[in-house]
Design a protein around this motif. Structure first.
Motif, mmCIF file in Angstrom:
data_model
loop_
_atom_site.group_PDB
_atom_site.id
_atom_site.type_symbol
_atom_site.label_atom_id
_atom_site.label_comp_id
_atom_site.label_asym_id
_atom_site.label_seq_id
_atom_site.Cartn_x
_atom_site.Cartn_y
_atom_site.Cartn_z
ATOM 1 N N LEU A 1 1.032 -3.863 -6.315
ATOM 2 C CA LEU A 1 1.122 -2.484 -5.821
ATOM 3 C C LEU A 1 -0.242 -1.800 -5.889
ATOM 4 C CD1 LEU A 1 4.425 -1.395 -7.655
ATOM 5 C CD2 LEU A 1 4.183 -2.330 -5.336
ATOM 6 N N TYR A 2 -0.674 -1.254 -4.740
ATOM 7 C CA TYR A 2 -1.963 -0.546 -4.679
ATOM 8 C C TYR A 2 -1.710 0.879 -5.175
ATOM 9 C CZ TYR A 2 -6.650 -0.119 -2.407
ATOM 10 O OH TYR A 2 -7.989 -0.005 -2.122
ATOM 11 N N ALA A 3 -2.175 1.154 -6.387
ATOM 12 C CA ALA A 3 -1.872 2.445 -7.013
ATOM 13 C C ALA A 3 -3.062 3.398 -6.984
ATOM 14 C CB ALA A 3 -1.427 2.224 -8.458
ATOM 15 N N PHE A 4 -4.294 2.842 -7.019
ATOM 16 C CA PHE A 4 -5.485 3.703 -7.044
ATOM 17 C C PHE A 4 -6.680 2.877 -6.579
ATOM 18 C CE2 PHE A 4 -8.968 6.153 -8.883
ATOM 19 C CZ PHE A 4 -8.552 7.461 -8.682
ATOM 20 N N SER A 5 -7.329 3.341 -5.525
ATOM 21 C CA SER A 5 -8.435 2.567 -4.953
ATOM 22 C C SER A 5 -9.778 3.035 -5.514
ATOM 23 C CB SER A 5 -8.441 2.729 -3.430
ATOM 24 O OG SER A 5 -8.855 4.043 -3.079
ATOM 25 N N THR A 6 -10.802 2.224 -5.330
ATOM 26 C CA THR A 6 -12.155 2.646 -5.754
ATOM 27 C C THR A 6 -12.530 3.938 -5.019
ATOM 28 O OG1 THR A 6 -13.028 1.071 -4.127
ATOM 29 C CG2 THR A 6 -13.113 0.387 -6.417
ATOM 30 N N GLU A 7 -12.072 4.083 -3.780
ATOM 31 C CA GLU A 7 -12.379 5.285 -2.989
ATOM 32 C C GLU A 7 -11.595 6.514 -3.477
ATOM 33 O OE1 GLU A 7 -11.750 2.244 -1.610
ATOM 34 O OE2 GLU A 7 -13.843 1.866 -1.046
ATOM 35 N N ASN A 8 -10.456 6.284 -4.124
ATOM 36 C CA ASN A 8 -9.653 7.424 -4.607
ATOM 37 C C ASN A 8 -10.365 8.228 -5.706
ATOM 38 O OD1 ASN A 8 -6.444 5.703 -4.185
ATOM 39 N ND2 ASN A 8 -7.462 7.146 -2.800
ATOM 40 N N TRP A 9 -11.409 7.643 -6.316
ATOM 41 C CA TRP A 9 -12.207 8.410 -7.301
ATOM 42 C C TRP A 9 -12.861 9.622 -6.638
ATOM 43 C CZ3 TRP A 9 -11.258 7.661 -12.165
ATOM 44 C CH2 TRP A 9 -10.959 6.384 -12.665
ATOM 45 N N ASN A 10 -13.008 9.581 -5.315
ATOM 46 C CA ASN A 10 -13.650 10.696 -4.598
ATOM 47 C C ASN A 10 -12.698 11.857 -4.312
ATOM 48 O OD1 ASN A 10 -16.116 9.291 -4.454
ATOM 49 N ND2 ASN A 10 -15.331 8.101 -2.715
ATOM 50 N N ARG A 11 -11.462 11.766 -4.750
ATOM 51 C CA ARG A 11 -10.536 12.901 -4.573
ATOM 52 C C ARG A 11 -10.893 14.010 -5.573
ATOM 53 N NH1 ARG A 11 -4.536 10.738 -2.827
ATOM 54 N NH2 ARG A 11 -5.306 9.369 -1.173
ATOM 55 N N PRO A 12 -10.349 15.233 -5.363
ATOM 56 C CA PRO A 12 -10.627 16.303 -6.313
ATOM 57 C C PRO A 12 -10.277 15.863 -7.745
ATOM 58 C CG PRO A 12 -9.435 17.158 -4.415
ATOM 59 C CD PRO A 12 -9.458 15.663 -4.262
ATOM 60 N N GLN B 1 -1.766 2.582 9.749
ATOM 61 C CA GLN B 1 -1.882 1.151 10.016
ATOM 62 C C GLN B 1 -3.307 0.702 9.756
ATOM 63 O OE1 GLN B 1 -0.042 0.047 13.726
ATOM 64 N NE2 GLN B 1 1.874 1.062 13.180
ATOM 65 N N ARG B 2 -3.677 0.687 8.491
ATOM 66 C CA ARG B 2 -4.997 0.177 8.106
ATOM 67 C C ARG B 2 -4.899 -0.455 6.727
ATOM 68 N NH1 ARG B 2 -5.825 5.818 8.698
ATOM 69 N NH2 ARG B 2 -5.558 6.941 6.741
ATOM 70 N N VAL B 3 -5.964 -1.162 6.355
ATOM 71 C CA VAL B 3 -5.933 -1.970 5.135
ATOM 72 C C VAL B 3 -6.569 -1.246 3.945
ATOM 73 C CG1 VAL B 3 -6.710 -4.179 4.159
ATOM 74 C CG2 VAL B 3 -5.829 -4.094 6.485
ATOM 75 N N SER B 4 -7.446 -0.269 4.219
ATOM 76 C CA SER B 4 -8.038 0.561 3.161
ATOM 77 C C SER B 4 -8.581 -0.239 1.967
ATOM 78 C CB SER B 4 -7.037 1.626 2.691
ATOM 79 O OG SER B 4 -6.644 2.452 3.761
ATOM 80 N N ASN B 5 -9.351 -1.291 2.279
ATOM 81 C CA ASN B 5 -10.074 -2.019 1.215
ATOM 82 C C ASN B 5 -9.150 -2.717 0.213
ATOM 83 O OD1 ASN B 5 -12.400 -2.932 -0.044
ATOM 84 N ND2 ASN B 5 -12.916 -0.992 -1.015
ATOM 85 N N ILE C 1 0.888 -1.164 0.000
ATOM 86 C CA ILE C 1 0.000 0.000 0.000
ATOM 87 C C ILE C 1 0.926 1.213 0.000
ATOM 88 C CG2 ILE C 1 -1.848 1.245 1.197
ATOM 89 C CD1 ILE C 1 -2.685 -1.424 2.494
ATOM 90 N N MET C 2 1.059 1.809 -1.183
ATOM 91 C CA MET C 2 2.027 2.901 -1.387
ATOM 92 C C MET C 2 1.375 4.194 -0.903
ATOM 93 S SD MET C 2 3.226 1.828 -5.265
ATOM 94 C CE MET C 2 1.683 2.197 -6.086
ATOM 95 N N ASP C 3 1.691 4.599 0.321
ATOM 96 C CA ASP C 3 0.975 5.739 0.903
ATOM 97 C C ASP C 3 1.949 6.829 1.368
ATOM 98 O OD1 ASP C 3 -1.244 7.165 1.686
ATOM 99 O OD2 ASP C 3 -1.587 6.027 3.542
HETATM 100 C C1 IPE Z 1 -4.823 3.642 -0.042
HETATM 101 O O1 IPE Z 1 -4.312 4.891 0.328
HETATM 102 C C2 IPE Z 1 -4.921 3.550 -1.528
HETATM 103 C C3 IPE Z 1 -3.654 3.537 -2.248
HETATM 104 C C4 IPE Z 1 -2.457 3.515 -1.723
HETATM 105 C C5 IPE Z 1 -3.773 3.529 -3.678
HETATM 106 P P1 IPE Z 1 -5.284 6.092 0.771
HETATM 107 O O2 IPE Z 1 -4.405 7.209 1.145
HETATM 108 O O3 IPE Z 1 -6.282 6.337 -0.281
HETATM 109 O O4 IPE Z 1 -6.004 5.435 2.030
HETATM 110 P P2 IPE Z 1 -6.784 6.098 3.240
HETATM 111 O O5 IPE Z 1 -7.890 6.910 2.649
HETATM 112 O O6 IPE Z 1 -5.803 6.956 3.988
HETATM 113 O O7 IPE Z 1 -7.252 4.949 4.058
#
Ligand code: IPE
Ligand code: IPE
Ligand code: MG
Length: 247
Positions: free
Chosen positions: A63-74, A195-199, A20-22
């Motif tokens: 590699l987690y590059a873009f989540s379904t939830e990331n569509w809600n970003r600007p 420290q979370r899994v973020s789907n 999870i590349m954060d």
């Molecule tokens: C998780 O990171 C998704 C990716 C790394 C692609 P986010 O930054 O979107 O996760 P949350 O919102 O902090 O949980």
């Protein structure tokens, strides 16, 4: 940090590493830059991680590059990320070929812009005969979306008498996931101190070892992957058994 590459046991490597590349946004903020600059610098960390995994002969890297939830970003940030995906694929195809890496994806790929889909297909097709590391990009990926899709596909097969309910077992579910051809995740790494899994890969991490590091993704280098693997190798994976049964 002293590199611990020499201390990694080649016989105890994780088969599947997921990351999870954060922390791209926080990295940029720290430098007084815009979030986009953080995402751009994150591509170097991707290259280093892929090279390090290939050099160690790891078989799967996701590699987690873009989540379904990331569509809600600007919208501007989403657009930047999609453009960066296209330019990175164009630029890094050489890295993949040089390291014998094949590319794949998981996620709702048809929801990505056409241009990104086209570039992905091109790189997937050009690298499909490579025999080393299997690199998977999770794009528009959400584990719950994947599970919903899986339940729908299985129910349709039952409805059409292609499958009986008694045939639905763990193996059947595995075969309907995006990750059908991959082994379970052994090591899950998340950068940036969260420290979370973020789907991410909820089913596939059932017995994964978790490794959290404060390093922000744009600062992640080969030695950080080595450190994570070394740490993983020090753990005892019991899979429900007792320590005595393992040893
Ligand atoms: C998780 O990171 C998704 C990716 C790394 C692609 P986010 O930054 O979107 O996760 P949350 O919102 O902090 O949980
Ligand atoms: C990870 O970095 C990249 C994506 C989720 C696409 P972030 O953009 O989530 O960075 P932070 O968490 O805001 O620092
Ligand atoms: Mg984040």
């Amino acid at each position: 940090m002293k590199d611990i590459l020499a201390q990694i046991d080649q016989k105890k490597l994780p088969k599947h590493i997921a990351v999870i590349m954060d922390g791209n946004g926080r990295w940029a903020k720290k430098q007084g830059l815009l979030r986009a600059a953080g995402h751009k610098r994150g591509t170097r960390a991707v290259r280093e991680t892929v090279e390090a995994a290939a050099e160690l002969k790891i078989s799967h890297l996701t590699l987690y590059a873009f989540s379904t939830e990331n569509w809600n970003r600007p919208k501007a940030e989403v657009d930047t990320l999609m453009k960066l995906l296209v330019s990175s694929l164009k630029k890094e195809i050489a890295t993949l070929q040089d390291n014998d890496v094949s590319l794949g994806t998981i996620g709702a790929i048809n929801s990505l812009p056409e241009k990104a889909q086209r570039e992905l297909n091109e790189v997937i097709s050009k690298t499909k005969n490579n025999k080393g590391l299997k690199l998977t990009l999770a794009l528009s990926y959400g584990s719950r979306e994947e599970l919903v899709k899986t339940v729908q596909e299985i129910s349709n097969k039952v409805k059409n008498n292609l499958l009986s309910p008694t045939e639905i077992d763990e193996d059947c579910i595995n075969k309907h996931l995006y990750t059908a051809t991959m082994p379970d995740v052994d090591l899950l790494i998340r950068t940036s101190g969260e420290q979370r899994v973020s789907n991410f890969l909820l089913w596939q991490i059932a017995y994964a070892e978790f490794y959290f590091t404060e390093i922000l993704w744009p600062d992640f280098r080969k030695e950080h992957l080595h450190e994570a693997i070394y740490n993983y190798q020090k753990r005892e994976r019991r899979f429900g058994k007792t320590s005595e049964q393992i040893n």
